[in-house]
Design an enzyme around this catalytic site. Structure first.
Site, PDB file in Angstrom:
ATOM      1  N   CYS A 113      -1.904  -2.514  -5.321  1.00 41.61           N
ATOM      2  CA  CYS A 113      -2.990  -2.211  -4.337  1.00 41.61           C
ATOM      3  C   CYS A 113      -4.555  -2.091  -5.116  1.00 41.61           C
ATOM      4  CB  CYS A 113      -3.031  -0.635  -3.953  1.00 41.61           C
ATOM      5  SG  CYS A 113      -2.697   0.542  -5.018  1.00 41.61           S
ATOM      6  N   HIS A 248      -3.306   5.272  -3.940  1.00 44.46           N
ATOM      7  CA  HIS A 248      -3.658   3.942  -3.257  1.00 44.46           C
ATOM      8  C   HIS A 248      -5.117   3.574  -3.310  1.00 44.46           C
ATOM      9  CE1 HIS A 248      -2.766   0.763  -0.506  1.00 44.46           C
ATOM     10  NE2 HIS A 248      -3.234   1.185   0.547  1.00 44.46           N
ATOM     11  N   ASN A 269      -7.633  -2.560   4.066  1.00 43.98           N
ATOM     12  CA  ASN A 269      -6.306  -2.274   3.366  1.00 43.98           C
ATOM     13  C   ASN A 269      -5.608  -3.490   2.924  1.00 43.98           C
ATOM     14  OD1 ASN A 269      -4.201  -0.624   2.571  1.00 43.98           O
ATOM     15  ND2 ASN A 269      -3.372   0.092   4.276  1.00 43.98           N
TER      16      ASN A 269
END
Ligand SMILES: *[C@@H]1O[C@H](CO)[C@@H](O)[C@H](O)[C@H]1NC(C)=O
Length: 305
Positions: A113, A248, A269
């Site tokens: 991520c 994250h 995202n």
């Protein structure tokens, strides 16, 4: 089945939050499952406070705690937007409408991520300063950026990704270095499609400062993506309680206010388009906790040109 497996892994503390978006909709339809989940959430929270995973996207670092790096170890950088007047900021901004955001990507089962978050912010500043939107290669970071906290699919940090991009003389395009969702051998000699000069950290725990930055460019943001509030998000403005164990990386690409007056951050995202609002999410803005929803105000940063 995949959801059950992910839940079991999470209970054991092996969750790959960065890599796995759980199938939220299936679960929310099942009230018994939801009840069980509340229980699990409480257990998970208790467990997660004992071993805070800090390398973003690192499933294994949860177990070994290797590579732990607390925010107070961040070296202070300048903040070029410090003197921007709050009154001068637009009331809403959506960098997608300005052509500074590439389509939603999907990191798959690779805990990188951090690469997607850093790339989204880099794509943004490159478009803003050159007028060209170029989709950049997360895989180049995964394969070649193996220093400091950056360990490919085992997690990393956005600031370290920026450091790599600076040192590397830029990053190549997504199309010339396609994403494989796995660690690979670094392919050197690729042309640099986009460069940055530096990076800066937004002052911590200051949503007003974050707003100044996001008004000017997309910003990399770390959140507690393992919290169920985040995992089970399926649309609307995310509100309510959420943890602050940063695990994250996403990108803040705007902010705004709903018709009922709820202020939100618009986020990109990297869990594909079936998650959230076609891959995007909105998180409540200016909450009483200075760390922000899911810790979003704790460690934001952005590349500079
Ligand atoms: C903000 O203003 C102060 C006081 O005038 C000045 O010292 C500082 O350099 C300014 N910061 C930036 C980033 O321009």
């Amino acid at each position: 089945m995949a959801t059950l497996k992910a839940s079991i892994l999470a209970m054991l503390g092996f969750a790959f939050f960065c890599g796995a978006a759980l199938a939220a909709r299936d679960l929310s339809d099942d009230s018994a499952m939801v009840a069980r989940h509340e229980q699990w959430m409480a257990q998970y929270r208790a467990a997660s406070t004992k071993t805070p995973p800090r390398r973003l996207g690192g499933s294994r670092s949860i177990k070994t705690n290797k590579g732990f790096k607390s925010s107070n170890m961040r070296i202070p950088t300048g903040f070029r937007y410090e003197n921007v007047s709050a009154d001068a900021l637009p009331t809403t901004i959506d960098w997608r409408t300005k052509g500074a955001v590439t389509p939603i990507k999907d990191q798959g089962q690779c805990g990188c991520c951090w690469a997607f978050s850093a790339v989204a912010a880099t794509e943004g500043i490159v478009k803003i300063s050159t007028g060209k939107l170029v989709s950049l290669a997360e895989q180049e970071l995964v394969d070649c950026d193996v220093h400091d906290e950056d360990q490919g699919c085992e997690g990393g940090l956005m600031d370290d990704a920026f450091k790599f991009i600076i040192k590397n003389g830029g990053l190549t395009t997504e199309s010339s270095y396609p994403y494989t969702a796995a660690d690979g051998k670094c392919k050197s000699g690729s042309n640099s499609a986009a460069t940055i000069k530096g990076y800066e950290d937004v002052p911590a725990n200051d949503e007003a400062a974050l707003m100044k930055a996001v008004a000017n460019q997309p910003v990399s943001v770390a959140v507690d993506g393992g919290d169920m509030t985040f995992q089970f998000y399926s649309g609307g403005v995310m509100t309510g309680s959420c943890g602050t164990d940063l695990d994250h990386g996403i990108a803040a690409i705007g902010y705004g206010k709903t018709s009922d007056g709820t202020k939100y951050w618009l986020m990109k995202n990297s869990w594909g388009t079936t998650w959230g609002e076609n891959g995007y999410l909105r998180m409540e803005k200016d909450i009483s906790d200075k760390r922000g929803m899911c810790g979003l105000a704790m460690e934001p940063s952005y590349p500079t040109k």
